[in-house]
Design an enzyme around this catalytic site. Sequence first.
Site, PDB file in Angstrom:
ATOM      1  N   ASP A 117      33.608  31.446  43.531  1.00 53.07           N
ATOM      2  CA  ASP A 117      34.905  31.130  42.938  1.00 53.07           C
ATOM      3  C   ASP A 117      35.643  32.390  42.484  1.00 53.07           C
ATOM      4  O   ASP A 117      36.794  32.315  42.044  1.00 53.07           O
ATOM      5  CB  ASP A 117      34.774  30.122  41.797  1.00 53.07           C
ATOM      6  CG  ASP A 117      33.855  30.589  40.674  1.00 53.07           C
ATOM      7  OD1 ASP A 117      33.361  31.728  40.737  1.00 53.07           O
ATOM      8  OD2 ASP A 117      33.635  29.804  39.728  1.00 53.07           O
ATOM      9  N   GLU A 128      23.267  36.627  35.758  1.00 54.39           N
ATOM     10  CA  GLU A 128      24.427  37.507  35.664  1.00 54.39           C
ATOM     11  C   GLU A 128      24.541  38.157  34.292  1.00 54.39           C
ATOM     12  O   GLU A 128      24.455  37.489  33.254  1.00 54.39           O
ATOM     13  CB  GLU A 128      25.728  36.749  35.974  1.00 54.39           C
ATOM     14  CG  GLU A 128      26.957  37.653  35.868  1.00 54.39           C
ATOM     15  CD  GLU A 128      28.218  37.061  36.462  1.00 54.39           C
ATOM     16  OE1 GLU A 128      29.262  37.746  36.424  1.00 54.39           O
ATOM     17  OE2 GLU A 128      28.177  35.914  36.961  1.00 54.39           O
TER      18      GLU A 128
END
Length: 339
Positions: free
Chosen positions: A97, A235
Amino acid sequence: MSGRLTRLQPVGNALFSPPVHVPKSTVSRVALSQCQTRQSSHSPLGAAPATQRKKVTLNTLRSLHQKDEPITMITAHDFPSAHVADHAGMDMILVGDSLAMVALGMEDTSEVVLEEMILHCRSVSRATKSAFTIGDLPMGCYEIAPEQALESAIKVVKEGRVQGVKLEGGLEYAPTIEKITRAGIPVLGHVGLTPQRQHALGGFRVQGKTTAGAIKVLEDALAVQAAGCFGVVLEAIPAELAAFITKKLKIPTIGIGAGNGCSGQVLVQVDMSGNFPPGRFLPKFVKKYGDVWGESMKAIEAYKKEVKSREYPAKEHTYPMTPEALVDLERVAEPNFTT
């Protein structure tokens, strides 16, 4: 009416033996197609890689993990970016995204919608012949209920033609992940910094720096594994924490800003290839491997210069016309066409 093809007469890439009758319209279409392939100003970008390789599957990824061979993953958002990633031999290609910013010019990932993601997934899937492809579930298409998430995942796989989906979130989304995986759709988890929830996290901040924060990330990673994820993205967490979590899990971890102790790595292709103007902010974890922007600028500036000077197109870039045809054109056109 039909046209007869004689023995061993080639049409396209095939050879035919008599008696074979092919409609003239079909022969005409073949001839037209061949002509267009040679002369059209546009041609398909697709081409077979120089080195053929087998399709990457979940079993391939599990095998790499078991052998402790790092898994390579990169983002792509359209046919050209997927085409080069697949030719370069990536194990996985993520339609992330992040395309909201790097492809659509949006402010952050929260703006992109499911229909836009599906469009980009379709483009990427057309180019990808070997890598395992994953489509991101964007914000707003999976949070309400597991049923909503499953419906969205089915659309991404069925219409986007990818092999699996990725969604952000840990323990709280375990039922959602379980719902999707039970339907036979592979899910890649994503914990640590989850950009779709940046406002709740206080911005793009490193997660898991404290003991309590580290335990939260570990719990999330274990939860998505138990829910059925085949792997998980870690992440923006400390390298030591990422290595610790990787050892605790039975599934591969894909790091982005999480050190080299993960089972694999992922980067945004636009970032790592240098396809952006000077002065753009880059996260600390990004290594710039190329200068696509600089090379593109050189090429486009050279093109502009040659067009302005009429150096381009040169004779070798033009289609010829016989002198006789030109004379006939002038003879016929002069008395019949006026401006």
